[in-house]
Design a protein around this motif. Structure first.
Motif, PDB file in Angstrom:
ATOM      1  N   PHE A 254      11.302  10.646   7.897  1.00 12.64           N
ATOM      2  CA  PHE A 254      10.760  10.095   8.032  1.00 12.64           C
ATOM      3  C   PHE A 254      10.910   8.605   8.557  1.00 12.64           C
ATOM      4  O   PHE A 254      10.191   7.963   9.248  1.00 12.64           O
ATOM      5  N   VAL A 255      11.068   7.898   7.046  1.00 14.86           N
ATOM      6  CA  VAL A 255      11.431   6.995   6.970  1.00 14.86           C
ATOM      7  C   VAL A 255      12.881   6.337   8.314  1.00 14.86           C
ATOM      8  O   VAL A 255      12.991   5.124   8.645  1.00 14.86           O
ATOM      9  N   GLU A 256      13.552   7.128   8.713  1.00 15.93           N
ATOM     10  CA  GLU A 256      14.783   6.882   9.766  1.00 15.93           C
ATOM     11  C   GLU A 256      13.578   6.383  10.862  1.00 15.93           C
ATOM     12  O   GLU A 256      13.963   6.022  11.580  1.00 15.93           O
TER      13      GLU A 256
ATOM     14  N   SER B  31       7.919  21.915  -1.384  1.00 15.69           N
ATOM     15  CA  SER B  31       8.802  21.436  -2.745  1.00 15.69           C
ATOM     16  C   SER B  31       9.603  20.303  -2.809  1.00 15.69           C
ATOM     17  O   SER B  31       9.547  18.632  -1.621  1.00 15.69           O
ATOM     18  N   HIS B  32      10.182  19.697  -3.865  1.00 19.20           N
ATOM     19  CA  HIS B  32      10.904  18.919  -4.538  1.00 19.20           C
ATOM     20  C   HIS B  32      11.633  18.670  -3.429  1.00 19.20           C
ATOM     21  O   HIS B  32      11.498  17.070  -2.799  1.00 19.20           O
ATOM     22  N   SER B  33      13.042  19.223  -3.727  1.00 23.03           N
ATOM     23  CA  SER B  33      14.119  19.353  -2.293  1.00 23.03           C
ATOM     24  C   SER B  33      13.093  19.272  -0.890  1.00 23.03           C
ATOM     25  O   SER B  33      13.907  17.632  -0.327  1.00 23.03           O
ATOM     26  N   ASP B  34      12.639  19.275  -0.215  1.00 23.13           N
ATOM     27  CA  ASP B  34      11.842  19.718   1.190  1.00 23.13           C
ATOM     28  C   ASP B  34      11.209  18.257   1.429  1.00 23.13           C
ATOM     29  O   ASP B  34      11.735  17.927   1.535  1.00 23.13           O
ATOM     30  N   ARG B  35      10.602  17.802  -0.131  1.00 22.48           N
ATOM     31  CA  ARG B  35       9.653  16.425   0.362  1.00 22.48           C
ATOM     32  C   ARG B  35      10.815  15.350   0.538  1.00 22.48           C
ATOM     33  O   ARG B  35      10.463  13.770   1.711  1.00 22.48           O
ATOM     34  N   TYR B  36      11.790  15.153   0.217  1.00 27.98           N
ATOM     35  CA  TYR B  36      12.697  14.453  -0.214  1.00 27.98           C
ATOM     36  C   TYR B  36      13.963  14.424   1.314  1.00 27.98           C
ATOM     37  O   TYR B  36      13.900  13.560   1.863  1.00 27.98           O
ATOM     38  N   ALA B  37      13.604  15.945   1.952  1.00 27.98           N
ATOM     39  CA  ALA B  37      14.835  16.048   3.198  1.00 27.98           C
ATOM     40  C   ALA B  37      13.790  15.153   4.256  1.00 27.98           C
ATOM     41  O   ALA B  37      14.298  14.741   5.029  1.00 27.98           O
ATOM     42  N   ILE B  38      11.946  15.783   4.325  1.00 29.92           N
ATOM     43  CA  ILE B  38      11.346  14.762   5.261  1.00 29.92           C
ATOM     44  C   ILE B  38      11.521  13.922   5.011  1.00 29.92           C
ATOM     45  O   ILE B  38      10.514  12.849   6.342  1.00 29.92           O
ATOM     46  N   ALA B  39      11.461  12.973   3.865  1.00 29.40           N
ATOM     47  CA  ALA B  39      11.089  11.164   3.451  1.00 29.40           C
ATOM     48  C   ALA B  39      12.301  11.228   4.482  1.00 29.40           C
ATOM     49  O   ALA B  39      12.389  10.018   5.158  1.00 29.40           O
ATOM     50  N   GLU B  40      13.607  11.417   3.901  1.00 26.90           N
ATOM     51  CA  GLU B  40      14.469  10.434   4.948  1.00 26.90           C
ATOM     52  C   GLU B  40      14.073  10.831   6.810  1.00 26.90           C
ATOM     53  O   GLU B  40      15.196   9.066   6.958  1.00 26.90           O
TER      54      GLU B  40
ATOM     55  N   GLY C  18       1.066  -1.259   0.270  1.00 28.17           N
ATOM     56  CA  GLY C  18       0.053   0.488  -0.490  1.00 28.17           C
ATOM     57  C   GLY C  18       0.814   1.262  -0.181  1.00 28.17           C
ATOM     58  O   GLY C  18       2.255   1.283   0.551  1.00 28.17           O
ATOM     59  N   THR C  19       0.617   2.011  -0.559  1.00 28.09           N
ATOM     60  CA  THR C  19       1.122   3.572  -0.401  1.00 28.09           C
ATOM     61  C   THR C  19       0.933   4.281   0.667  1.00 28.09           C
ATOM     62  O   THR C  19      -0.249   4.259   0.590  1.00 28.09           O
ATOM     63  N   ALA C  20       1.844   4.864   0.917  1.00 29.19           N
ATOM     64  CA  ALA C  20       1.599   5.802   1.816  1.00 29.19           C
ATOM     65  C   ALA C  20       2.638   7.325   2.182  1.00 29.19           C
ATOM     66  O   ALA C  20       3.622   7.108   2.439  1.00 29.19           O
ATOM     67  N   SER C  21       2.046   8.430   2.113  1.00 30.05           N
ATOM     68  CA  SER C  21       2.768   9.546   1.889  1.00 30.05           C
ATOM     69  C   SER C  21       4.433   9.852   3.096  1.00 30.05           C
ATOM     70  O   SER C  21       3.498   9.411   4.556  1.00 30.05           O
ATOM     71  N   THR C  22       5.149  10.288   2.717  1.00 32.83           N
ATOM     72  CA  THR C  22       5.788  11.185   4.054  1.00 32.83           C
ATOM     73  C   THR C  22       5.682  12.281   4.208  1.00 32.83           C
ATOM     74  O   THR C  22       6.151  13.052   5.102  1.00 32.83           O
ATOM     75  N   THR C  23       5.466  13.148   3.464  1.00 26.91           N
ATOM     76  CA  THR C  23       4.547  14.298   3.306  1.00 26.91           C
ATOM     77  C   THR C  23       3.888  14.824   4.183  1.00 26.91           C
ATOM     78  O   THR C  23       3.864  15.599   5.104  1.00 26.91           O
TER      79      THR C  23
END
Length: 453
Positions: free
Chosen positions: A153-155, A142-151, A92-97
């Motif tokens: 979030f997954v940690e 923003s795209h860059s902030d989404r991935y900074a959050i994702a890192e 299933g898909t779930a958002s980190t943002t």
């Protein structure tokens, strides 16, 4: 060990072609009818597919197209499917943002328990424009902030899933001890974007944790995938592009001390199948005849962050100037770049581009007999372009039934695909090592163990 092909069903409403909902051969169930999902999962499980995968969107479609609006939330559906299936994986898909780590960790751990170890999390950063407004934000992240959050979030989620070991549960009626509190530890995760104390209040699930799945293709997305992903759902229009991506991501994984088979590359394939090539071609022709330029323009606009294409003539060849700079797109950056490059390279008109994207949104499309489709699958698998495929039927359930009942047996005869399930978990279907064998990765540097008030 013999290398085996992996197959997932990417279940999209009545089919992946945007006009599938109008085709007479598509399933008649309402998109909110659980039977739609149960029947599709049954076909996939009978064919011994690795998993069923559900995407998600956090924004209602403004064009009324199914697949992006009117469908159900994935984790709710997969929880129901856990009780109606026995072996097939449930991704299933779930958002980190737009999620909270503690809530998401509980939800997926619960799904893994309910399914006895068949859960996977498709990690997305949510690129659709206007998603932020639905979650109370003044503008999209923003795209860059989404991935900074994702890192972070997954940690944080990864730490939460390790915070309550399964063997901490004693359930000892004689001594009156239900849990060993010394085995349950807070995570005290504090990053720039994410904070959580922990520990999780759900014990470690049958797989240790759900399988990490990811779909980003930008430079930032590939770096994220190399560090975290255990399976990647990726989109490529050519085998050459797929091979380049395959080698790149496997190399990035190695930089984190991971083995090549710790990460599976699974491109999307949308196959129109017929008893002859001409019969298969008619499937696309019938679907294309039911498309709407307005729907196509709306979807194209979303990929480019809301850019307005209505002033571009439908039947003039496209130029690079007809597109915004893909590097400045804050939505689906890699897909935007692929669309514009393809249109200019192939000399497409806007109408032709919309037709091309209507079928599979930038994923590879195949057309032919079961033998011809099996040939394509085998070729990509054997030449280093894929470890398997995310199967995206243009019409549900008719075209998927043909793939499951006609193409899959051919792949078995060629020694590529399993005869039956050999394990009980999604991790075992994918041939991934146990979580206990893979220690936690070093933190990215933004998230630190610290007291969380």
């Amino acid at each position: 060990m013999t290398r085996r092909l992996h197959l997932n069903l990417f279940l999209m409403a009545r089919g992946h072609h945007e006009a599938a909902w109008r085709h007479p051969d598509s399933v008649k169930h309402a998109l909110t009818d659980l039977d739609l999902y149960i029947e599709a999962a049954a076909i996939a499980e009978a064919a011994k597919f690795d998993a069923v995968f559900l995407a998600d969107a956090l924004v209602a479609s403004n064009n009324g197209a199914p697949g992006s609006t009117g469908t159900l939330e994935p984790l709710t559906v997969l929880s129901a499917l856990a009780a109606r299936t026995r072996r097939i994986g449930l991704i299933g898909t779930a958002s980190t943002t737009y999620s909270l780590p503690y809530t998401l960790a509980r939800q997926f751990a619960s799904l893994d328990h309910l399914s006895q170890g068949r859960a996977g999390w498709n990690i997305v950063t949510s690129w659709l424009p206007l998603a932020g407004a639905n979650y109370g934000l003044a503008e999209d992240v923003s795209h860059s902030d989404r991935y900074a959050i994702a890192e972070e979030f997954v940690e944080a989620v990864d730490a939460l899933w390790r915070s309550f070991p399964a063997d901490a549960i004693l359930d000892d009626r004689e001594s009156g001890r239900f849990v060993d509190p010394s085995r349950v530890k807070p995570v005290n995760y504090a990053g720039s974007h994410v904070r959580t104390r922990g520990p999780l209040n759900v014990p470690a699930s049958p797989q240790g944790r759900p399988v990490y799945v990811q779909a980003g293709q930008s430079e930032t997305g590939r770096a994220f995938a190399g560090r975290w992903a255990e399976a990647i759902f990726t989109a490529h229009l050519t085998k050459e592009s797929a091979r380049t991506f395959y080698g790149d991501v496997k190399g990035r994984a190695a930089a984190y001390g991971r083995r090549p088979n710790d990460i599976l590359i699974l491109p999307g394939i949308s196959a129109a199948i017929g008893s002859t090539k001409r019969e298969a071609e008619r499937v696309w022709e019938e679907l294309d005849a039911l498309t709407s330029a307005d729907v196509g323009l709306s979807r194209l606009s979303a990929r480019f962050g809301g850019h307005d294409f209505t002033s571009v003539p439908l039947d003039r060849r496209l130029t690079a100037g007809d597109f915004p700079d893909p590097e400045k797109v804050e939505a689906s950056k890699s897909r935007a770049m692929g669309y514009s490059d393809m249109a200019v390279r192939e000399g497409l008109t806007l109408r032709q581009l919309l037709r091309k994207l209507a079928g599979a949104r930038g994923h590879f499309t195949a057309t032919g007999t079961p033998e011809e489709v099996a040939d394509v699958v085998e070729d990509w698998f054997r030449t280093g372009a894929a470890d398997g495929f995310n199967v995206m039927p243009p019409i549900m359930h008719s075209q998927f039934t043909l793939f499951a009942e006609e193409v899959v047996p051919l792949l078995r005869k060629r020694g590529l695909f399993r005869e039956d399930y050999e394990g009980a978990t999604l991790r075992s279907h994918f041939g991934l090592r146990d979580v206990s064998e893979a220690p936690p990765l070093a933190r990215s540097g933004t998230g630190k163990a610290a007291a969380v008030p």
